[in-house]
Design an enzyme around this catalytic site. Structure first.
Site, mmCIF file in Angstrom:
data_model
loop_
_atom_site.group_PDB
_atom_site.id
_atom_site.type_symbol
_atom_site.label_atom_id
_atom_site.label_comp_id
_atom_site.label_asym_id
_atom_site.label_seq_id
_atom_site.Cartn_x
_atom_site.Cartn_y
_atom_site.Cartn_z
ATOM 1 C CB SER A 98 -0.906 0.015 1.231
ATOM 2 O OG SER A 98 -0.135 0.301 2.379
ATOM 3 C CB SER A 99 4.394 1.932 0.041
ATOM 4 O OG SER A 99 5.217 3.068 0.088
ATOM 5 C CG HIS A 100 5.471 6.142 -2.561
ATOM 6 N ND1 HIS A 100 5.070 7.435 -2.575
ATOM 7 C CD2 HIS A 100 6.186 5.977 -1.422
ATOM 8 C CE1 HIS A 100 5.525 8.065 -1.508
ATOM 9 N NE2 HIS A 100 6.212 7.193 -0.786
ATOM 10 N N GLY A 101 4.043 2.535 -4.815
ATOM 11 C CA GLY A 101 3.773 1.773 -6.036
ATOM 12 C C GLY A 101 2.367 1.207 -6.048
ATOM 13 C CD GLU A 122 0.929 -2.517 4.037
ATOM 14 O OE1 GLU A 122 1.245 -2.087 2.921
ATOM 15 O OE2 GLU A 122 1.759 -3.037 4.827
ATOM 16 C CB SER A 145 9.419 6.388 4.529
ATOM 17 O OG SER A 145 9.047 5.223 5.204
ATOM 18 C CB CYS A 146 8.776 10.929 1.405
ATOM 19 S SG CYS A 146 8.792 9.552 0.274
ATOM 20 C CB SER A 167 4.293 -2.007 -4.956
ATOM 21 O OG SER A 167 5.269 -1.006 -4.853
ATOM 22 N NE ARG A 204 3.596 8.729 -4.684
ATOM 23 C CZ ARG A 204 2.390 9.069 -4.301
ATOM 24 N NH1 ARG A 204 1.541 9.609 -5.146
ATOM 25 N NH2 ARG A 204 2.003 8.895 -3.059
#
Ligand code: FAD
Length: 452
Positions: A8-11, A32, A41-42, A110, A305
């Site tokens: 479920s992160s960026h990708g 997830e 995290s960014c 991802s 992304r």
């Protein structure tokens, strides 16, 4: 059609978004394994420094919104195995311990990466932390206000290590950075830039120990007390933050899809794996690298992304190729802001590319604008092919925000533009913003002189 999206992160987030945009009737299952969707995290530094108040705000997707959009969101549910032959995944539901199989027509993964563990004595001691994901964010935040933490050692000086160092220095602690390479941020900036930043760090109570690795941790009562480097330097440590690289989360995919020697999932320009109905994106893959035309390992949200969108389009039957990227990134180091893209003098050799560079210093705005009104010096480096003059990279640094210029250089690399193209390219001028010749023009014009 039924698409399963893993991660479920960026990708993963972008893959879901693209399917919702292009084919909203698709059945989407989104998995997830952690207990939170889309932690960013960014944005961790902003949370650790108190700019963003709550850890759960460091996110860009809410499961409820995704459900409203018709997505079946499964949190704390892990895909533990894939059977490409019969198009099924095995799911472990960590909420209640149940297990089940789910079928898919297309699977977009991802799975990301995890911080590398360092194989040194004492690695198991308490207070040796990593910096990635929500759980570590919460633990690190506690340490920023822990009065027993006086000395922090950060292992690694990529952008994650630098963010960690800045967080704890701003929290009033003494920080030591241990770095295998000679210079900090060596993959992002050349020496003209890093010399200044090393001094800036020093002025803020951050000491830099380059050309050495951590070789052991010492401890007392199970807690770390010092980090010892390969040069025999012993650095006191109440907390260690390890930010020395990442490892793709792909061991469990061995034998399912083809992996390379580093464990990265092999993908083509459609982000398709060796199994035609399985796509992979993000930190677990390589990206097409615009300056060389080859592939490179660049773990950035921006890449994940773009790949997530690309994989989704191809999974839906559209023909689309991943756009080549240049590793464009930006960061602030106390008062300084820098950005870089493409090849640097320090990294070109690794790619076997011959480069030439031009460095210019200029003021941000015309000289008549007082410093106090925002007219700091800008340091700019343009890197190009000495034969073809094709633009290959750029770096910029100032106490003012000149970072957007790197997006221009990134675009120039992607479009294979030359120094000649940039020298007289049309950029706006207004004394409130810049100089009659934008710094990109200035650098390219100087490059033409240097090439004579
Ligand atoms: P990840 O972010 O690693 O996410 C993978 C997700 O998949 C995780 O949530 C994981 O729990 C889940 N998952 C894994 N396996 C399974 C499974 N089997 N079943 C179900 N779920 C699973 N990049 C930038 O571009 N700009 C920045 O400013 C920036 N700053 C950063 C700062 C820090 C401190 C860090 C650590 C990274 C930063 N990055 C930045 C890099 C960026 O965070 C990563 O490139 C990006 O998160 C990669 O996304 P991903 O989707 O590949 O994987």
């Amino acid at each position: 059609m039924k698409v399963i999206v893993l991660g479920s992160s960026h990708g993963g987030y972008e893959a879901v978004r693209q399917i919702l945009m292009d084919a909203p009737d698709t059945e989407i299952q989104w998995y997830e394994k952690g207990d939170f969707i889309s932690f960013l995290s960014c944005g961790m530094q902003l949370y650790l420094e108190g700019v963003v108040k709550h850890v759960n705000d460091v996110s860009y997707a809410k499961p409820d919104q995704a459900r409203k959009d018709g997505v079946d969101v499964f949190v704390k549910q892990e895909i533990t195995a894939i059977n490409p032959a019969d198009h099924t995944v095995h799911v472990v539901n960590h909420n209640d311990g149940s297990e089940r199989d789910e079928s898919y027509d297309k699977l977009i993964m991802s799975p990301g990466a995890v911080p590398a563990d360092l194989p040194v004595d004492g690695e198991g001691l308490d207070n040796i932390y990593k910096m990635r994901g929500r759980d570590w964010a919460i633990k690190l935040k506690e340490k920023t206000v822990d009065p027993s933490v006086k000395d922090v050692v950060v292992i690694g000086s990529g952008y994650i290590g630098i963010e960690a160092a800045e967080v704890f220095a701003k929290a009033g602690m003494h920080v030591s950075i241990v770095e295998f390479n000679e210079r900090l941020l060596g993959l992002y900036l050349d020496q003209e830039f890093t010399d200044t930043l090393t001094q800036v760090m020093k002025a803020h109570n951050v000491d830099f120990y380059g050309s050495q690795a951590v070789s052991a941790y010492k401890g007392e009562n199970g807690k770390v007390t010092a980090a010892v480097t390969s040069k025999g330097v012993e650095l006191p440590a109440d907390l260690v933050v390890e930010a020395a690289g990442i490892r793709p989360n792909t061991k469990w995919l061995d034998g399912v899809v083809e992996l390379d020697d580093h464990g990265l999932v092999k993908v083509n320009d459609a982000n398709q794996t060796s199994e035609p109905d399985i796509y992979a994106v993000g930190d677990a893959t390589l990206v097409p690298f615009a300056p060389t035309g080859g592939k490179s390992r660049i773990a950035l949200a921006t890449n994940a992304r773009r790949q997530g969108r690309n994989a989704a389009m191809n999974a839906l039957g559209q023909k689309h190729a991943m756009v080549p990227v240049s590793g464009s990134s930006a960061l602030s180091v106390f008062d300084y802001k820098f950005a870089s893209t493409g090849l640097k003098e320090g990294t070109a050799g690794k790619f076997g590319v011959k480069t030439m560079s031009t460095v210019v210093k200029d003021t941000f705005r015309p000289p008549f604008v007082p410093d106090a009104a925002g007219n700091a010096e800008v340091l700019f480096k343009l890197t190009y092919d000495p034969e073809s003059h094709v633009v290959l990279g750029g770096q910029v640094m100032s106490t003012q925000d000149a970072t957007q210029n790197m997006n221009v250089i990134s675009l120039a690399i992607q479009a294979k533009m030359t120094v000649e193209d940039l020298a007289y390219a049309d950029f706006f001028f207004q004394p409130g913003f810049d100089r009659p010749w934008n710094v990109v023009n200035v650098a390219a014009q100087q490059a033409l002189e240097d090439l004579k």
